[in-house]
Design a protein around this motif. Structure first.
Motif, PDB file in Angstrom:
ATOM      1  N   ILE A  36       0.776  -1.179  -0.035  1.00 31.64           N
ATOM      2  CA  ILE A  36      -0.084  -0.017  -0.129  1.00 31.64           C
ATOM      3  C   ILE A  36       1.008   1.228  -0.061  1.00 31.64           C
ATOM      4  N   ALA A  37       2.219   1.164   0.115  1.00 34.69           N
ATOM      5  CA  ALA A  37       2.958   2.230   0.161  1.00 34.69           C
ATOM      6  C   ALA A  37       3.213   2.800  -1.166  1.00 34.69           C
ATOM      7  N   SER A  38       3.022   1.939  -2.345  1.00 36.56           N
ATOM      8  CA  SER A  38       2.875   2.268  -3.798  1.00 36.56           C
ATOM      9  C   SER A  38       1.815   2.760  -4.128  1.00 36.56           C
ATOM     10  N   GLU A  39       1.424   3.196  -5.534  1.00 42.39           N
ATOM     11  CA  GLU A  39       0.320   3.873  -5.917  1.00 42.39           C
ATOM     12  C   GLU A  39      -0.820   2.769  -6.250  1.00 42.39           C
ATOM     13  N   GLY A  40      -2.007   3.326  -5.892  1.00 42.89           N
ATOM     14  CA  GLY A  40      -3.047   2.151  -5.825  1.00 42.89           C
ATOM     15  C   GLY A  40      -4.226   2.837  -4.854  1.00 42.89           C
ATOM     16  N   THR A  41      -5.289   1.972  -4.843  1.00 45.35           N
ATOM     17  CA  THR A  41      -6.374   2.414  -3.942  1.00 45.35           C
ATOM     18  C   THR A  41      -6.523   1.358  -2.802  1.00 45.35           C
ATOM     19  N   VAL A  42      -6.543   1.711  -1.572  1.00 48.84           N
ATOM     20  CA  VAL A  42      -7.009   0.965  -0.499  1.00 48.84           C
ATOM     21  C   VAL A  42      -8.289   0.906  -0.292  1.00 48.84           C
ATOM     22  N   LEU A  43      -8.951  -0.107  -0.285  1.00 51.86           N
ATOM     23  CA  LEU A  43     -10.237  -0.437  -0.169  1.00 51.86           C
ATOM     24  C   LEU A  43     -10.828  -1.009   0.921  1.00 51.86           C
ATOM     25  N   ASP A  44     -11.646  -0.366   1.789  1.00 49.54           N
ATOM     26  CA  ASP A  44     -11.997  -1.137   3.014  1.00 49.54           C
ATOM     27  C   ASP A  44     -13.569  -1.535   2.727  1.00 49.54           C
ATOM     28  N   VAL A  45     -13.909  -2.875   2.514  1.00 49.07           N
ATOM     29  CA  VAL A  45     -15.241  -3.186   2.355  1.00 49.07           C
ATOM     30  C   VAL A  45     -16.163  -3.767   3.238  1.00 49.07           C
ATOM     31  N   ARG A  46     -15.844  -3.384   4.474  1.00 47.35           N
ATOM     32  CA  ARG A  46     -16.636  -3.420   5.774  1.00 47.35           C
ATOM     33  C   ARG A  46     -18.016  -2.580   5.808  1.00 47.35           C
ATOM     34  N   THR A  47     -18.646  -2.737   6.867  1.00 48.58           N
ATOM     35  CA  THR A  47     -19.959  -1.820   6.973  1.00 48.58           C
ATOM     36  C   THR A  47     -19.498  -0.726   7.828  1.00 48.58           C
ATOM     37  N   TRP A  51     -16.468   0.445  10.228  1.00 48.07           N
ATOM     38  CA  TRP A  51     -15.315   1.581  10.097  1.00 48.07           C
ATOM     39  C   TRP A  51     -15.337   2.477  11.256  1.00 48.07           C
ATOM     40  N   GLU A  52     -16.300   2.662  12.168  1.00 48.55           N
ATOM     41  CA  GLU A  52     -16.192   3.454  13.088  1.00 48.55           C
ATOM     42  C   GLU A  52     -14.929   2.901  14.144  1.00 48.55           C
ATOM     43  N   GLU A  53     -14.853   1.675  14.052  1.00 46.09           N
ATOM     44  CA  GLU A  53     -13.857   0.919  14.940  1.00 46.09           C
ATOM     45  C   GLU A  53     -12.231   1.368  14.556  1.00 46.09           C
ATOM     46  N   GLY A  54     -12.383   1.790  13.287  1.00 50.43           N
ATOM     47  CA  GLY A  54     -10.700   2.229  12.703  1.00 50.43           C
ATOM     48  C   GLY A  54     -10.601   1.659  11.379  1.00 50.43           C
ATOM     49  N   VAL A  55      -9.839   2.407  10.461  1.00 46.37           N
ATOM     50  CA  VAL A  55      -9.538   2.151   8.982  1.00 46.37           C
ATOM     51  C   VAL A  55      -8.185   2.304   8.837  1.00 46.37           C
ATOM     52  N   ILE A  56      -7.619   1.560   7.882  1.00 46.95           N
ATOM     53  CA  ILE A  56      -6.210   1.624   7.593  1.00 46.95           C
ATOM     54  C   ILE A  56      -6.424   2.863   6.819  1.00 46.95           C
ATOM     55  N   ALA A  57      -5.142   3.827   7.138  1.00 43.89           N
ATOM     56  CA  ALA A  57      -4.974   5.046   6.619  1.00 43.89           C
ATOM     57  C   ALA A  57      -5.216   5.432   5.309  1.00 43.89           C
ATOM     58  N   ASN A  58      -5.904   6.267   4.982  1.00 46.39           N
ATOM     59  CA  ASN A  58      -6.373   6.648   3.556  1.00 46.39           C
ATOM     60  C   ASN A  58      -7.059   5.786   2.714  1.00 46.39           C
ATOM     61  N   GLY A 112      -6.809 -12.263   6.378  1.00 46.09           N
ATOM     62  CA  GLY A 112      -7.153 -12.174   7.729  1.00 46.09           C
ATOM     63  C   GLY A 112      -7.705 -10.997   8.083  1.00 46.09           C
ATOM     64  N   GLY A 113      -7.893 -10.077   6.965  1.00 45.75           N
ATOM     65  CA  GLY A 113      -8.320  -8.781   7.170  1.00 45.75           C
ATOM     66  C   GLY A 113      -7.826  -7.977   8.198  1.00 45.75           C
ATOM     67  N   ILE A 114      -8.468  -6.935   8.603  1.00 48.95           N
ATOM     68  CA  ILE A 114      -8.077  -5.822   9.484  1.00 48.95           C
ATOM     69  C   ILE A 114      -7.738  -6.368  10.722  1.00 48.95           C
ATOM     70  N   THR A 115      -8.357  -7.499  10.941  1.00 45.91           N
ATOM     71  CA  THR A 115      -7.901  -8.382  12.369  1.00 45.91           C
ATOM     72  C   THR A 115      -6.439  -8.865  12.360  1.00 45.91           C
ATOM     73  N   ALA A 116      -6.040  -9.252  11.233  1.00 47.90           N
ATOM     74  CA  ALA A 116      -4.316  -9.626  11.064  1.00 47.90           C
ATOM     75  C   ALA A 116      -3.576  -8.517  11.006  1.00 47.90           C
ATOM     76  N   TRP A 117      -4.080  -7.327  10.275  1.00 49.17           N
ATOM     77  CA  TRP A 117      -3.255  -6.378  10.368  1.00 49.17           C
ATOM     78  C   TRP A 117      -2.996  -5.691  11.646  1.00 49.17           C
ATOM     79  N   GLY A 121       0.321  -5.280  15.057  1.00 52.15           N
ATOM     80  CA  GLY A 121       0.622  -4.021  15.435  1.00 52.15           C
ATOM     81  C   GLY A 121       0.568  -2.828  14.486  1.00 52.15           C
ATOM     82  N   ASN A 122      -0.168  -2.881  13.582  1.00 55.16           N
ATOM     83  CA  ASN A 122      -0.221  -1.857  12.557  1.00 55.16           C
ATOM     84  C   ASN A 122      -1.411  -1.022  12.972  1.00 55.16           C
ATOM     85  N   GLU A 123      -1.164   0.239  12.537  1.00 54.32           N
ATOM     86  CA  GLU A 123      -2.048   1.357  12.874  1.00 54.32           C
ATOM     87  C   GLU A 123      -3.282   1.202  12.199  1.00 54.32           C
ATOM     88  N   VAL A 124      -4.423   1.821  12.719  1.00 64.41           N
ATOM     89  CA  VAL A 124      -5.661   2.078  12.190  1.00 64.41           C
ATOM     90  C   VAL A 124      -5.967   3.619  12.477  1.00 64.41           C
TER      91      VAL A 124
END
Length: 126
Positions: A36-47, A51-58, A112-117, A121-124
């Motif tokens: 995700i450090a490269s060019e492209g779109t990060v897409l969160d497909v949750r409800t 999303w209120e619990e936190g998302v990956i930046a951008n 593993g989704g955002i749970t694995a993320w 120890g990665n940030e949301v």
């Protein structure tokens, strides 16, 4: 509904992941972070509630369970990679298939989704 695919190769380098010929590539959280450090779109497909619990930046937010999901993804650039995730990997696998059918050229699914993320120890952001 789609199940978690569990096909991510934790031994693969980011370069090896990028060179895979398949349109949809399952990746680990550490590979996803590099990609995700490269060019492209990060897409969160949750409800929206998730999303209120936190998302990956951008991250773009598009609810996979919404009736208009298929038309929503049409506004994304099909020529750039899409890095898709959900809570555990099931919905994002389904979303990745929709993206492939719509003509997207490269889709990386976070195994593993955002749970694995977060487990790594990665940030949301909220």
């Amino acid at each position: 509904m789609y199940a978690c695919s569990g096909n991510a190769n934790p031994e693969a380098t980011t370069e090896e992941v990028v060179q895979q010929a398949e349109v949809i590539v399952d990746v680990t959280a550490s590979q996803f972070k590099d990609l995700i450090a490269s060019e492209g779109t990060v897409l969160d497909v949750r409800t929206p509630g998730e999303w209120e619990e936190g998302v990956i930046a951008n991250a773009e937010k598009m609810n996979y369970q919404a009736d208009d999901f298929s038309s929503q993804v049409e506004k994304l650039d099909k020529t750039k990679p899409v890095f898709v995730y959900c809570k555990r990997g099931g919905r994002s696998a389904g979303a990745a298939q929709v993206l492939k059918e719509k003509g997207f050229t490269k889709v990386y699914n976070l195994d593993g989704g955002i749970t694995a993320w977060m487990d790594e120890g990665n940030e949301v952001v909220k």
